[in-house]
Design a protein around this motif. Structure first.
Motif, PDB file in Angstrom:
ATOM      1  N   THR A 144     -50.561  11.391  16.438  1.00 65.09           N
ATOM      2  CA  THR A 144     -51.167  12.110  17.570  1.00 65.09           C
ATOM      3  C   THR A 144     -50.472  13.420  17.910  1.00 65.09           C
ATOM      4  N   LYS A 145     -49.391  13.772  17.211  1.00 73.22           N
ATOM      5  CA  LYS A 145     -48.624  14.947  17.603  1.00 73.22           C
ATOM      6  C   LYS A 145     -49.401  16.232  17.342  1.00 73.22           C
ATOM      7  N   GLY A 146     -49.139  17.231  18.209  1.00 73.49           N
ATOM      8  CA  GLY A 146     -49.779  18.521  18.085  1.00 73.49           C
ATOM      9  C   GLY A 146     -48.987  19.454  17.189  1.00 73.49           C
ATOM     10  N   PRO A 147     -49.550  20.610  16.878  1.00 76.13           N
ATOM     11  CA  PRO A 147     -48.888  21.537  15.937  1.00 76.13           C
ATOM     12  C   PRO A 147     -47.587  22.123  16.463  1.00 76.13           C
ATOM     13  N   GLN A 148     -47.394  22.133  17.772  1.00 80.02           N
ATOM     14  CA  GLN A 148     -46.166  22.698  18.345  1.00 80.02           C
ATOM     15  C   GLN A 148     -45.109  21.633  18.624  1.00 80.02           C
ATOM     16  N   GLN A 149     -45.383  20.386  18.268  1.00 82.19           N
ATOM     17  CA  GLN A 149     -44.442  19.300  18.543  1.00 82.19           C
ATOM     18  C   GLN A 149     -43.649  18.951  17.293  1.00 82.19           C
ATOM     19  N   LEU A 150     -42.356  18.702  17.486  1.00 78.23           N
ATOM     20  CA  LEU A 150     -41.458  18.324  16.394  1.00 78.23           C
ATOM     21  C   LEU A 150     -41.086  16.852  16.538  1.00 78.23           C
ATOM     22  N   LEU A 151     -41.215  16.120  15.451  1.00 75.11           N
ATOM     23  CA  LEU A 151     -40.924  14.693  15.467  1.00 75.11           C
ATOM     24  C   LEU A 151     -39.826  14.405  14.447  1.00 75.11           C
ATOM     25  N   VAL A 152     -38.727  13.820  14.938  1.00 73.23           N
ATOM     26  CA  VAL A 152     -37.551  13.544  14.109  1.00 73.23           C
ATOM     27  C   VAL A 152     -37.331  12.037  14.055  1.00 73.23           C
ATOM     28  N   GLY A 153     -37.209  11.494  12.845  1.00 75.90           N
ATOM     29  CA  GLY A 153     -36.964  10.073  12.682  1.00 75.90           C
ATOM     30  C   GLY A 153     -35.641   9.804  11.995  1.00 75.90           C
ATOM     31  N   PHE A 154     -35.236   8.546  11.988  1.00 73.48           N
ATOM     32  CA  PHE A 154     -34.010   8.107  11.311  1.00 73.48           C
ATOM     33  C   PHE A 154     -34.372   7.069  10.261  1.00 73.48           C
ATOM     34  N   SER A 155     -33.629   7.069   9.182  1.00 72.08           N
ATOM     35  CA  SER A 155     -33.813   6.072   8.135  1.00 72.08           C
ATOM     36  C   SER A 155     -32.449   5.503   7.778  1.00 72.08           C
ATOM     37  N   LEU A 156     -32.189   4.297   8.247  1.00 71.38           N
ATOM     38  CA  LEU A 156     -30.935   3.599   7.937  1.00 71.38           C
ATOM     39  C   LEU A 156     -31.253   2.535   6.892  1.00 71.38           C
ATOM     40  N   GLU A 157     -30.710   2.698   5.707  1.00 75.36           N
ATOM     41  CA  GLU A 157     -31.061   1.808   4.601  1.00 75.36           C
ATOM     42  C   GLU A 157     -29.810   1.209   3.968  1.00 75.36           C
ATOM     43  N   THR A 158     -30.042   0.186   3.134  1.00 74.95           N
ATOM     44  CA  THR A 158     -28.952  -0.423   2.360  1.00 74.95           C
ATOM     45  C   THR A 158     -29.117  -0.180   0.859  1.00 74.95           C
TER      46      THR A 158
ATOM     47  N   ASN B  98     -31.895   2.210  -2.185  1.00 74.51           N
ATOM     48  CA  ASN B  98     -33.005   3.147  -2.404  1.00 74.51           C
ATOM     49  C   ASN B  98     -33.198   4.069  -1.198  1.00 74.51           C
ATOM     50  N   GLU B  99     -32.075   4.572  -0.699  1.00 70.01           N
ATOM     51  CA  GLU B  99     -32.101   5.295   0.573  1.00 70.01           C
ATOM     52  C   GLU B  99     -33.042   6.496   0.556  1.00 70.01           C
ATOM     53  N   LYS B 100     -32.904   7.369  -0.455  1.00 70.70           N
ATOM     54  CA  LYS B 100     -33.706   8.595  -0.485  1.00 70.70           C
ATOM     55  C   LYS B 100     -35.187   8.280  -0.641  1.00 70.70           C
ATOM     56  N   GLU B 101     -35.506   7.344  -1.494  1.00 71.87           N
ATOM     57  CA  GLU B 101     -36.905   6.974  -1.717  1.00 71.87           C
ATOM     58  C   GLU B 101     -37.567   6.508  -0.422  1.00 71.87           C
ATOM     59  N   TYR B 102     -36.873   5.622   0.301  1.00 72.27           N
ATOM     60  CA  TYR B 102     -37.449   5.100   1.544  1.00 72.27           C
ATOM     61  C   TYR B 102     -37.520   6.176   2.626  1.00 72.27           C
ATOM     62  N   ALA B 103     -36.524   7.042   2.687  1.00 73.21           N
ATOM     63  CA  ALA B 103     -36.508   8.092   3.703  1.00 73.21           C
ATOM     64  C   ALA B 103     -37.668   9.061   3.503  1.00 73.21           C
ATOM     65  N   LEU B 104     -37.891   9.491   2.262  1.00 77.28           N
ATOM     66  CA  LEU B 104     -38.975  10.438   1.988  1.00 77.28           C
ATOM     67  C   LEU B 104     -40.343   9.799   2.217  1.00 77.28           C
ATOM     68  N   LYS B 105     -40.456   8.524   1.898  1.00 75.69           N
ATOM     69  CA  LYS B 105     -41.714   7.817   2.158  1.00 75.69           C
ATOM     70  C   LYS B 105     -42.001   7.780   3.660  1.00 75.69           C
TER      71      LYS B 105
ATOM     72  N   VAL C 140     -33.533  11.854   9.297  1.00 75.39           N
ATOM     73  CA  VAL C 140     -32.084  11.749   9.164  1.00 75.39           C
ATOM     74  C   VAL C 140     -31.795  10.459   8.402  1.00 75.39           C
ATOM     75  N   MET C 141     -31.262  10.590   7.203  1.00 75.87           N
ATOM     76  CA  MET C 141     -30.985   9.418   6.369  1.00 75.87           C
ATOM     77  C   MET C 141     -29.501   9.088   6.421  1.00 75.87           C
ATOM     78  N   ASN C 142     -29.195   7.841   6.668  1.00 74.84           N
ATOM     79  CA  ASN C 142     -27.828   7.365   6.475  1.00 74.84           C
ATOM     80  C   ASN C 142     -27.856   5.972   5.878  1.00 74.84           C
ATOM     81  N   SER C 143     -26.716   5.523   5.399  1.00 73.37           N
ATOM     82  CA  SER C 143     -26.657   4.291   4.625  1.00 73.37           C
ATOM     83  C   SER C 143     -25.554   3.390   5.150  1.00 73.37           C
TER      84      SER C 143
END
Length: 410
Positions: A324-338, A340-347, A358-361
């Motif tokens: 639902t976000k508009g073109p002027q809105q920025l959405l930042v997520g986190f991906s904490l994995e154990t 295949n970190e990069k694969e899951y983060a990009l997905k 933001v990916m961390n392991s």
């Protein structure tokens, strides 16, 4: 030019309401600091407050007469004029009794009559014992005042008048001064700051999903990373709403409004309500993916050797916002994995329509839950990847906010 914090309160009209609490003694220091900062201060008191500090003391420090009773000379009409005179009404301390009366619109003393006449923003600094602070009636009354648009100053943990230690202490005068300064800065923002005038929402900490009245499903998140990001966004000029799950940590940053929640559903409700006005959302909370499909209303007693609990998915907050976000809105997520970190983060970045992830392991030493440090890699919507070494979470927050500012101006 950047605003000098020492002049922010110069000429501001502060109406200080003092209610009956042992913390009323702090009103003397608060009045002195306000006057020293250049504010014009007028004080109204409840009769009970005069048992803790005299009107003469506050009249001397404020350099203005302190009325006490609504029947005093000129007070009958004066409460209306006082309510219209002020730039801000600050009730400090605000006792449980006064908070309850404010919530109900009662008017049996001069302070409450003045409060009901106030046409300015109202701040209140609760002061009471911990059990009173956590009582459902007090929580209900505080929520009602917040629904009126009033601003609650955070309570402080420490030694209480009862001799116990816990939450309920009034914020210190210096903290209150900082909150008032932040209020006036937001009213007249420092336009030199990169996020001035922007609303940012940050989620932080764990959520809890009840199994029964005494047990729940949760995780190890402390909220440290999200709190650091909220404070850094506020330092960059943003008005920040921190939607914080159950944790012993918090923030006293005057630019951050903390909204406490418990469950994933609570967090979703608060974030969705604020989202239309937000420019930036940083979802740093560790939100439960599943919850019991039906929580027991009584404690589950020990019985069979095995117990099965049916779980259902919680609503995905990031996906809801991303859809639902508009073109002027920025959405930042986190991906904490154990793994295949990069694969899951990009997905996650693609599927949830994020602008930055933001990916961390948990495999990295010193990263993950409860540490004071973190090691992250950022992926933005343009495919740019940036990796950082192990740093303090405050330094990591600076890196994340810098990336947000870059995307804002891209």
């Amino acid at each position: 030019m950047s605003t000098d914090n020492t002049t922010i309160l110069q000429g501001k009209k502060i109406l200080l309401g003092v209610s009956g609490s042992i913390a009323a003694y702090k009103a003397a220091t608060l009045t002195r600091l306000l006057v020293k900062a250049g504010a014009e201060v007028k004080v109204v008191m409840t009769p009970a407050a005069a048992d803790f500090i005299t009107p003469l003391t506050l009249a001397t420090l404020s350099k203005n007469e302190v009325p006490l009773h609504i029947s005093d000379h000129n007070s009958w009409n004066n409460h209306v004029m006082l309510g219209r005179w002020a730039d801000v009404m600050l009730i400090a301390p605000a006792s449980a009794n006064t908070i309850a009366k404010m919530a109900q619109g009662l008017c049996d003393n001069l302070l409450l009559a003045t409060y009901l006449s106030a046409t300015c923003p109202v701040f209140f600094a609760p002061a009471m014992d911990e059990d009173m602070w956590h009582h459902p009636a007090t929580r209900h009354n505080v929520e009602k005042l917040l629904s009126y648009g009033h601003r609650q100053l955070p309570v402080v943990s420490g030694e209480l008048a009862s001799g116990l230690f816990g939450e309920g202490r009034m914020a210190e005068p210096e903290q209150i001064i900082a909150y008032l300064q932040q209020h006036f800065l937001q009213t007249n923002p420092d336009t030199t700051k990169p996020l001035a005038g922007k609303l940012a929402i940050v989620t932080a900490g764990p959520t809890i999903e009840h199994i029964d009245p005494v047990r729940y499903i949760s995780n190890h998140s402390s909220g440290k990373m999200g709190i650091a990001i909220a404070e850094t966004l506020a330092d960059a000029g943003a008005q920040v709403k921190l939607v914080l799950g159950p944790t012993h940590l918090g923030t006293t940053h005057p630019g951050v409004e903390t909204i406490p929640v418990q469950s994933a559903a609570d967090m979703l409700q608060q974030v969705v309500a604020a989202f239309p006005q937000a420019t930036v959302v940083v979802a740093a909370a560790a939100v439960a993916d599943y919850r019991p499909s039906q929580a027991a209303d009584k404690k589950i007693k020990k019985g069979e050797a095995q117990l099965s609990i049916a779980l259902e998915k919680t609503t995905d907050i990031l996906r809801t916002l991303g859809d639902t976000k508009g073109p002027q809105q920025l959405l930042v997520g986190f991906s904490l994995e154990t793994n295949n970190e990069k694969e899951y983060a990009l997905k996650k970045l693609r599927e949830k329509h994020l602008d930055l992830i933001v990916m961390n392991s948990l495999a990295d030493a010193g990263a993950g839950f409860n540490y004071d440090t973190n090691k992250v890699t950022l992926f933005d919507r343009n495919g740019q990847e940036r990796s950082f070494p192990l740093k303090s979470k405050q330094a990591v927050a600076q890196d994340i906010v810098s990336a947000i500012i870059e995307l804002q101006h891209a």
